[in-house]
Enzyme design. Structure first.
Site, PDB file in Angstrom:
ATOM      1  N   ARG A   1       0.841  -1.209   0.000  1.00 52.40           N
ATOM      2  CA  ARG A   1       0.000   0.000   0.000  1.00 52.40           C
ATOM      3  C   ARG A   1       0.868   1.248   0.000  1.00 52.40           C
ATOM      4  O   ARG A   1       2.047   1.222   0.360  1.00 52.40           O
ATOM      5  CB  ARG A   1      -0.904   0.019   1.239  1.00 52.40           C
TER       6      ARG A   1
ATOM      7  N   TYR B   1       4.638   4.170   7.926  1.00 51.01           N
ATOM      8  CA  TYR B   1       4.366   3.173   8.955  1.00 51.01           C
ATOM      9  C   TYR B   1       3.017   3.414   9.612  1.00 51.01           C
ATOM     10  O   TYR B   1       2.617   4.569   9.853  1.00 51.01           O
ATOM     11  CB  TYR B   1       5.445   3.217  10.047  1.00 51.01           C
TER      12      TYR B   1
ATOM     13  N   CYS C   1       2.572   7.313  10.150  1.00 49.54           N
ATOM     14  CA  CYS C   1       2.462   7.979   8.847  1.00 49.54           C
ATOM     15  C   CYS C   1       3.498   9.082   8.671  1.00 49.54           C
ATOM     16  O   CYS C   1       3.310  10.006   7.874  1.00 49.54           O
ATOM     17  CB  CYS C   1       1.054   8.520   8.624  1.00 49.54           C
TER      18      CYS C   1
END
Length: 231
Positions: A85, A89, A193
């Site tokens: 994806r 993280y 993220c």
């Protein structure tokens, strides 16, 4: 096509047309979920299965998206899975609702940016049903909650939901993660993220007494509003 783990519970039977909804009662191993997603996406692309929205939880783990930076893995206290994806993280674990969507973008417009925008709108709409105002923020992936109020002392913005998608042959994979009542300390092993300046929150952390079933119902009620039936 691979068959689902027999331990999984299916909320609704596959239909000839329309979107199938599946809810797994027990945590699903990450590798098993990815294998099932891949198989289902291939079947959707071949018109051999309907689109699928799969709601589940994972055991505690970290996933690294295609943009993950090694420095953002602070403490690998849980298994780390490389993921196809997008994003960096993220943490998955009990108390967090993960939604994997396998949708046919050939029939839904072939616009990946529009698809991501709709995922965000879906999360925002579902949270609103539970009395929570979720918001987008420029330059930050995910859905955010402002607390307590923008002009008050101690104002901050915390992330309540993450997004990470992949599109293969115009069928979507992966999807969303919404924090219902996970152990928020588990996020401290990563920089979620890649955002260091803000924290994470959950419905429970916000004082919202909503269950996983409540969130599932809200996601179901708002889905067709954001993702109308395809052409």
């Amino acid at each position: 096509m691979a068959h689902p783990d027999p331990a999984l519970e299916t909320a609704s039977k596959p239909a000839a047309v329309g979107v199938e909804w599946r809810i797994s009662a027990a945590p699903v191993a990450y590798a098993a979920a990815v294998a099932e997603m891949d198989a289902r996406a291939a079947a959707i692309r071949d018109r051999a299965a309907p689109e699928l929205v799969w709601l589940l939880e994972h055991p505690p783990l970290y996933t690294a998206g295609t943009s993950a930076k090694p420095a953002d893995l602070l403490d690998a206290r849980f298994p780390v899975h490389r993921s196809g994806r997008g994003g960096q993280y993220t943490y998955h674990g009990p108390g967090q609702r993960v939604g994997y969507l396998m949708l046919d973008l050939v029939r839904r417009g072939q616009d990946v940016r529009d698809y991501v925008t709709r995922l965000e709108a879906w999360i925002i709409a579902a949270l609103a049903e539970l009395g929570v105002t979720g918001e987008r923020r420029a330059g930050r992936i995910g859905i955010w909650v402002a607390r307590p109020a923008p002009d008050s002392k101690g104002y901050r913005e915390d992330k309540i939901a993450a997004l990470g998608v992949r599109v293969r042959r115009w069928v979507t994979l992966h999807g969303i993660a919404i924090n219902v009542a996970p152990d928020l300390a588990h996020f401290s092993g990563i920089v979620p993220c890649g955002v260091r300046e803000h924290g994470v929150t959950s419905l429970a952390d916000l004082g919202v007494a909503a269950t996983m079933a409540d969130l599932d119902a809200a996601l179901r009620r708002t889905f067709d509003r954001v993702f109308p039936p395809p052409r």
